[in-house]
Design an enzyme around this catalytic site. Structure first.
Site, PDB file in Angstrom:
ATOM      1  N   SER A   1     -48.175  18.719  -7.152  1.00 28.61           N
ATOM      2  CA  SER A   1     -47.320  17.533  -7.122  1.00 28.61           C
ATOM      3  C   SER A   1     -47.682  16.641  -5.944  1.00 28.61           C
ATOM      4  O   SER A   1     -47.731  17.092  -4.801  1.00 28.61           O
ATOM      5  CB  SER A   1     -45.846  17.939  -7.021  1.00 28.61           C
ATOM      6  OG  SER A   1     -45.435  18.635  -8.168  1.00 28.61           O
TER       7      SER A   1
ATOM      8  N   GLY B   1     -25.913   1.065 -18.024  1.00 30.17           N
ATOM      9  CA  GLY B   1     -24.852   1.939 -17.546  1.00 30.17           C
ATOM     10  C   GLY B   1     -24.401   2.949 -18.573  1.00 30.17           C
ATOM     11  O   GLY B   1     -23.191   3.187 -18.727  1.00 30.17           O
ATOM     12  N   VAL B   2     -25.354   3.549 -19.289  1.00 29.84           N
ATOM     13  CA  VAL B   2     -25.017   4.581 -20.268  1.00 29.84           C
ATOM     14  C   VAL B   2     -25.930   5.782 -20.070  1.00 29.84           C
ATOM     15  O   VAL B   2     -27.064   5.650 -19.623  1.00 29.84           O
ATOM     16  CB  VAL B   2     -25.143   4.068 -21.724  1.00 29.84           C
ATOM     17  CG1 VAL B   2     -24.181   2.938 -21.995  1.00 29.84           C
ATOM     18  CG2 VAL B   2     -26.581   3.643 -22.033  1.00 29.84           C
TER      19      VAL B   2
ATOM     20  N   HIS C   1     -39.641  14.537  -6.046  1.00 28.51           N
ATOM     21  CA  HIS C   1     -38.975  15.764  -6.483  1.00 28.51           C
ATOM     22  C   HIS C   1     -39.274  16.970  -5.594  1.00 28.51           C
ATOM     23  O   HIS C   1     -38.572  17.984  -5.669  1.00 28.51           O
ATOM     24  CB  HIS C   1     -39.325  16.088  -7.945  1.00 28.51           C
ATOM     25  CG  HIS C   1     -40.700  16.637  -8.139  1.00 28.51           C
ATOM     26  ND1 HIS C   1     -41.748  15.884  -8.643  1.00 28.51           N
ATOM     27  CD2 HIS C   1     -41.221  17.878  -7.920  1.00 28.51           C
ATOM     28  CE1 HIS C   1     -42.826  16.642  -8.722  1.00 28.51           C
ATOM     29  NE2 HIS C   1     -42.533  17.862  -8.290  1.00 28.51           N
TER      30      HIS C   1
ATOM     31  N   GLY D   1     -47.367  22.766  -6.721  1.00 29.10           N
ATOM     32  CA  GLY D   1     -48.156  22.550  -5.520  1.00 29.10           C
ATOM     33  C   GLY D   1     -49.115  21.378  -5.672  1.00 29.10           C
ATOM     34  O   GLY D   1     -49.503  20.742  -4.698  1.00 29.10           O
TER      35      GLY D   1
ATOM     36  N   ASP E   1     -40.485   8.848  -9.083  1.00 30.93           N
ATOM     37  CA  ASP E   1     -40.898  10.109  -8.475  1.00 30.93           C
ATOM     38  C   ASP E   1     -41.953   9.899  -7.386  1.00 30.93           C
ATOM     39  O   ASP E   1     -42.937  10.632  -7.311  1.00 30.93           O
ATOM     40  CB  ASP E   1     -41.413  11.077  -9.532  1.00 30.93           C
ATOM     41  CG  ASP E   1     -41.425  12.524  -9.036  1.00 30.93           C
ATOM     42  OD1 ASP E   1     -40.817  12.785  -7.972  1.00 30.93           O
ATOM     43  OD2 ASP E   1     -42.050  13.376  -9.687  1.00 30.93           O
TER      44      ASP E   1
END
Length: 389
Positions: free
Chosen positions: A236, A292-293, A128, A234, A160
């Site tokens: 992260s 797929g929802v 991210h 920061g 992530d």
């Protein structure tokens, strides 16, 4: 008719009631009193001697205990110092494996942290951190204040995780903890804000394990470590380590709403390394299944409060999903998957995560008009996604 009465002396010494007809010799009485007085005197003296001896003995024992405490105190202090020294040594070693990461272009910059995972320059950070910087350049700074250019290797938005690399050898890769437990003391190492506060250390405990924090529109949510150690912008991509300096996780997020305090999250280190190794090999993560929802999860307690049906409430269906065109849509709720009653989002996601593309699942769906239907759907493949662009 008269009766003979007897009176018994009811006192222990003199001055009592005496039976009639009894005559006492005064000399005998006087001698008895003198003898008793002498006995009392010796008894009192004996008590005094015993009291003095007890006092002296008590003072001696107290002195011995005091001396014993004084002797042991440096030993206790030494043990505390050794424990603190071990923690300090572990953190010092871990800091060698944590770096600052600057992602920038001609218009703006983002600051983050990273963790070295190989001696030849591979570094883990978060996906991210690349969200808001287009066509970025990457700089890495280490604990010695040295800067290196870094190249983007690959990333995975679902977990992530991103991997970057610097052309540098003989780096110190982070050591991994073999286990983790609830309540364990941990430390977060990273660079909150920017390099001004580079490689800061915050302290906390493991507050929770296997936490899913929601997806809203995505069918994939990793199980995370929850901690009360301070995690700030920061941090992260920084390291979450134990008292031995071994990594238990990669810091990734926190709940920042003013109503909540000290709720941060980290990706478990074993899963982070697994994803990183696949990214180093292929650049992307492939082979994941999805229905797929997009949806909103309604767990059991929410259903009690809101009177909604418990399960996966559909917001939209992907046109490429096998579920599309089968008469379901917005407002319908998936209540069971492969016979498992969905009481929370984890029940649904666990089945999807353990499946592969083209696997078939059986769904029970409660429609918005109150009908309940069962259907089968073939899972589609989740396309790789990442923020770097």
């Amino acid at each position: 008719m008269s009766s003979k009465r007897e009176y018994i002396d009811i006192y222990s010494h003199s001055g009592g009631i005496t039976a009639p007809g009894t005559v006492k010799n005064l000399k005998d009485v006087k001698s008895s009193r003198i003898l008793k007085s002498i006995l009392c005197f010796f008894f009192i003296m004996l008590c005094c001697v015993f009291s003095v001896a007890s006092y002296v003995f008590g003072v001696y024992i107290g002195s011995e205990k005091s001396n014993s405490s004084i002797i042991n105190y440096p030993q206790v202090q030494s043990e505390i110092s050794v424990t603190q020294g071990n923690i300090g040594t572990g953190i010092d070693e871990a800091i060698k494996s944590v770096v600052g990461v600057c992602i920038y272009n001609d218009e703006n910059a983002e600051f983050a942290s990273g963790v070295v995972i190989s001696s030849d320059g591979y570094i883990i950070t978060n996906d991210h951190v690349f969200n808001s910087v287009l066509s970025p350049k990457i700089k890495v700074s280490n604990s010695n204040g040295e800067y290196y250019d870094a190249a983007f290797i690959g990333a995975d938005s679902k977990y992530d995780i991103a991997v970057i690399k610097i052309e540098q050898l003989n780096l110190t890769p982070i050591k991994s903890a073999s286990s983790i437990s609830l309540g364990e003391q941990i430390y977060c190492i990273g660079s909150p804000m920017n390099e001004t506060l580079s490689l800061s250390v915050t302290q906390g405990i493991i507050s929770g394990l296997n936490r899913r924090i929601g997806t809203l529109t995505r069918e994939y949510s990793p199980r995370l470590i929850q901690t009360d150690a301070a995690i700030n912008p920061g941090n992260s991509g920084g390291a979450l380590v134990n008292s031995n300096g071994k990594a238990v996780g990669i810091c990734c997020s926190k709940i920042s709403d003013y109503s909540y305090e000290n709720i941060g999250f980290a990706i478990p280190i074993d899963k982070a390394l697994d994803i990183a190794n696949k990214l180093i090999e292929n650049g992307v993560i492939s082979g994941r299944a999805k229905l797929g929802v997009s949806y909103t999860a309604v767990d059991y307690t929410q259903s009690l409060a809101t009177k909604q049906i418990c399960g996966i409430k559909i917001e939209s269906i992907d046109i490429l999903s096998d579920l599309y065109g089968k008469g379901f849509g917005k407002g319908d709720t998936i209540t069971e998957i492969n016979g498992t009653l969905i009481k929370c989002e984890d029940d649904f996601l666990t089945v999807i995560e353990n499946a592969k593309p083209n696997d078939k699942v059986t769904l029970s769906i409660s429609t918005s008009n109150g009908m309940s239907r069962q259907t089968e759907a073939i899972l589609m493949e989740e396309k790789p996604s990442f923020s770097y662009r």
